[in-house]
Design a protein around this motif. Structure first.
Motif, mmCIF file in Angstrom:
data_model
loop_
_atom_site.group_PDB
_atom_site.id
_atom_site.type_symbol
_atom_site.label_atom_id
_atom_site.label_comp_id
_atom_site.label_asym_id
_atom_site.label_seq_id
_atom_site.Cartn_x
_atom_site.Cartn_y
_atom_site.Cartn_z
ATOM 1 N N ALA A 13 -49.459 -19.288 30.871
ATOM 2 C CA ALA A 13 -48.783 -19.787 29.669
ATOM 3 C C ALA A 13 -49.591 -19.571 28.395
ATOM 4 O O ALA A 13 -49.052 -19.694 27.289
ATOM 5 N N ILE A 14 -50.865 -19.228 28.525
ATOM 6 C CA ILE A 14 -51.713 -19.031 27.339
ATOM 7 C C ILE A 14 -51.572 -17.577 26.891
ATOM 8 O O ILE A 14 -51.916 -16.652 27.637
ATOM 9 N N PRO A 15 -51.074 -17.330 25.681
ATOM 10 C CA PRO A 15 -50.733 -15.964 25.242
ATOM 11 C C PRO A 15 -51.942 -15.156 24.771
ATOM 12 O O PRO A 15 -52.135 -14.901 23.571
ATOM 13 N N THR A 16 -52.754 -14.730 25.713
ATOM 14 C CA THR A 16 -53.943 -13.932 25.391
ATOM 15 C C THR A 16 -53.539 -12.470 25.197
ATOM 16 O O THR A 16 -53.877 -11.599 25.996
ATOM 17 N N VAL A 17 -52.834 -12.229 24.117
ATOM 18 C CA VAL A 17 -52.273 -10.896 23.846
ATOM 19 C C VAL A 17 -53.288 -10.051 23.092
ATOM 20 O O VAL A 17 -53.889 -10.500 22.105
ATOM 21 N N SER A 18 -53.482 -8.835 23.547
ATOM 22 C CA SER A 18 -54.373 -7.913 22.841
ATOM 23 C C SER A 18 -53.546 -6.959 21.985
ATOM 24 O O SER A 18 -52.398 -6.646 22.311
ATOM 25 N N HIS A 19 -54.139 -6.519 20.885
ATOM 26 C CA HIS A 19 -53.494 -5.586 19.962
ATOM 27 C C HIS A 19 -54.486 -4.489 19.593
ATOM 28 O O HIS A 19 -55.700 -4.725 19.552
ATOM 29 N N ALA A 20 -53.957 -3.302 19.333
ATOM 30 C CA ALA A 20 -54.821 -2.197 18.928
ATOM 31 C C ALA A 20 -55.599 -2.544 17.674
ATOM 32 O O ALA A 20 -56.763 -2.174 17.518
ATOM 33 N N ASP A 21 -54.954 -3.258 16.753
ATOM 34 C CA ASP A 21 -55.623 -3.741 15.548
ATOM 35 C C ASP A 21 -56.211 -5.114 15.849
ATOM 36 O O ASP A 21 -55.477 -6.094 16.052
ATOM 37 N N GLU A 22 -57.537 -5.185 15.919
ATOM 38 C CA GLU A 22 -58.196 -6.435 16.278
ATOM 39 C C GLU A 22 -57.832 -7.578 15.334
ATOM 40 O O GLU A 22 -57.875 -8.754 15.720
ATOM 41 N N ALA A 23 -57.439 -7.245 14.114
ATOM 42 C CA ALA A 23 -57.081 -8.283 13.149
ATOM 43 C C ALA A 23 -55.833 -9.051 13.580
ATOM 44 O O ALA A 23 -55.599 -10.174 13.129
ATOM 45 N N ASP A 24 -55.037 -8.442 14.447
ATOM 46 C CA ASP A 24 -53.807 -9.089 14.899
ATOM 47 C C ASP A 24 -54.019 -9.970 16.132
ATOM 48 O O ASP A 24 -53.089 -10.638 16.584
#
Length: 442
Positions: A13-24
């Motif tokens: 349930a914890i949204p540990t989402v990664s993004h190409a742009d670390e700022a996101d």
């Protein structure tokens, strides 16, 4: 009493989402995930040393009787983004759908890769509760940005390398127990990746002066770019059997029906026929016999009535074992055959070294598979098609393998990085048993 499934659902349930742009990236989600791990697995955090690398990656050390040839179990905390409207259930509200053997947890990360991460922790926590101490050190390496940069795993390897740690066995995500992936094979197979393809992005750029779209040149930048992409598509890389694929076919040959058994048993003679057949059997089979290159992103002019001063395409390339970044780039230049198209190589990594499919480390994996996932399951080497954090560990270990101990259907595998990702509850709990067996077998 909180059950293993309830702990799993809480972490999903914890949204540990990664993004190409670390700022996101929402760093607070990773902080919450770390806090939840410490609360849900108190024995792990009481008895194992833990350090944080690159911000959020977590490296645990479980001291054994010996520090020689330690075991490293890997998984990653991060998950890919979601398009919520495509899901039947909310992706970060883990829901159990179905009953009995069909009951499955639907959530982002259920398989990729919190399924393995939580199963590892469940196995370690339960062994600690039993008073178990490993004969050799065990490391748990949980990266936080495998889906993007992967430098969390790189930082953990740097730390181990500086300390002179040389693992005797490294196990990361990868293949699974599957049915019917290899044509004609009826027995389930545990596909253990002994190598993975290299990966790089090649940026193609066509330039021109620009201007108004009402007066285009004879061959505008967009047309030259399209022609370059079409040439790459119409001239695929040649097919061949890399050593891991040969080993896979030789391993399953005794279980294949005729005439496949004869074909797989005599690859010295039949390889040209087999490789041509695999090249025509769909995306997965094609991908294990050739380097692949596909345009994934396109960009051009900022307006509909404007000529593009630069038209660009990002080409994702996956290198077959035995190919090199330099050689693949040179071939792409020859195939495009247009000096006006600029090629820029980005994010390049060579194919990984090939780990042995014989010896003590391999037998240890195969025993754990047979003891916990089914005596009829055939453990076989294979060439992993995607990249994983395990590629960093090849610098410090010759025995790096990629296998997730879950028996997955085709539709479950297709849901990875897509909507309705899910794992059956009994499949996941058997995975915990696999990790227990692997940890207990020195």
């Amino acid at each position: 009493m909180t059950t293993s499934v309830e702990r799993f659902r809480e972490l999903l349930a914890i949204p540990t989402v990664s993004h190409a742009d670390e700022a996101d990236v929402d760093g607070s989600a990773f902080d919450a995930f770390a806090a939840a791990l410490e609360r849900l697995y108190p024995l792990v955090h009481e008895h194992l040393e833990v350090e944080v690398a690159a911000g959020h990656s977590r490296l645990y050390r479980w001291k054994g009787a010996s520090a020689e040839d330690p075991l490293v179990l890997m998984a990653h905390q991060d998950v890919v983004p979601v398009v919520e409207d495509e899901w039947h259930t909310p992706p970060f509200e883990p829901t159990i759908v179905g009953e009995g053997a069909d009951a499955a947890i639907h959530a982002r990360g259920a398989i990729d890769d919190k399924g393995a991460l939580v199963a590892i922790l469940e196995a370690v926590e339960s062994l600690l509760a039993d008073g178990f101490t490993p004969e050799r050190d065990v490391y748990l390496a949980f990266g936080h940005n495998e889906e993007t940069a992967g430098d969390g795993a790189g930082a953990m390897v740097d730390a181990l390398d500086e300390r002179g740690v040389r693992p005797g066995l490294v196990l990361d995500e990868g293949g699974a127990v599957v049915d019917g992936v290899i044509p004609g094979l009826s027995v389930p197979t545990a596909m253990v990746g002994v190598a993975e393809r290299g990966i790089m992005t090649v940026l193609l750029t066509a330039r021109e002066d620009g201007g108004h779209a009402s007066t285009p040149p004879r061959t505008p930048a967009t047309a030259r770019l399209a022609r370059a992409i079409d040439r790459l598509h119409r001239n695929p890389f040649p097919v061949r059997l890399a050593d891991p694929v040969r080993a896979m076919l030789s391993t399953v040959a005794p279980y294949a029906p005729q005439p496949l058994r004869a074909l797989f048993s005599h690859l010295g003679l039949t390889a040209p026929l087999v490789v041509r057949a695999f090249g025509a059997l769909g995306p997965e089979m094609r991908a294990i016999v050739r380097t692949t290159a596909v345009a994934t992103q396109l960009s051009g002019a900022p307006g509909e009535n404007v000529l593009a001063t630069s038209a660009r395409a990002a080409v994702n390339v996956r290198l077959l074992t035995g190919d090199t970044v330099e050689g693949v780039t040179a071939r792409m230049r020859r195939v495009i055959a247009d000096p006006r198209i600029e090629l820029e190589v980005r994010h390049a990594s060579e194919p990984s070294p090939v780990s042995p499919w014989r010896g003590a480390a391999w037998r240890r994996l195969a025993r754990a598979v047979g003891d916990t996932l089914g005596s009829d399951v055939v453990t076989t080497p294979y060439l992993q098609l995607g990249a994983s954090d395990s590629r960093w560990f090849t610098r410090i270990s010759d025995h790096v393998y990629r296998f997730t101990p879950f028996h997955l259907t085709r539709s479950e595998r297709d849901a990875l990085h897509s909507h309705n990702e899910r794992i059956r509850v009994d499949v996941w709990t058997r995975g915990i048993g696999f990790y227990r067996a692997l940890l207990a077998d020195s």
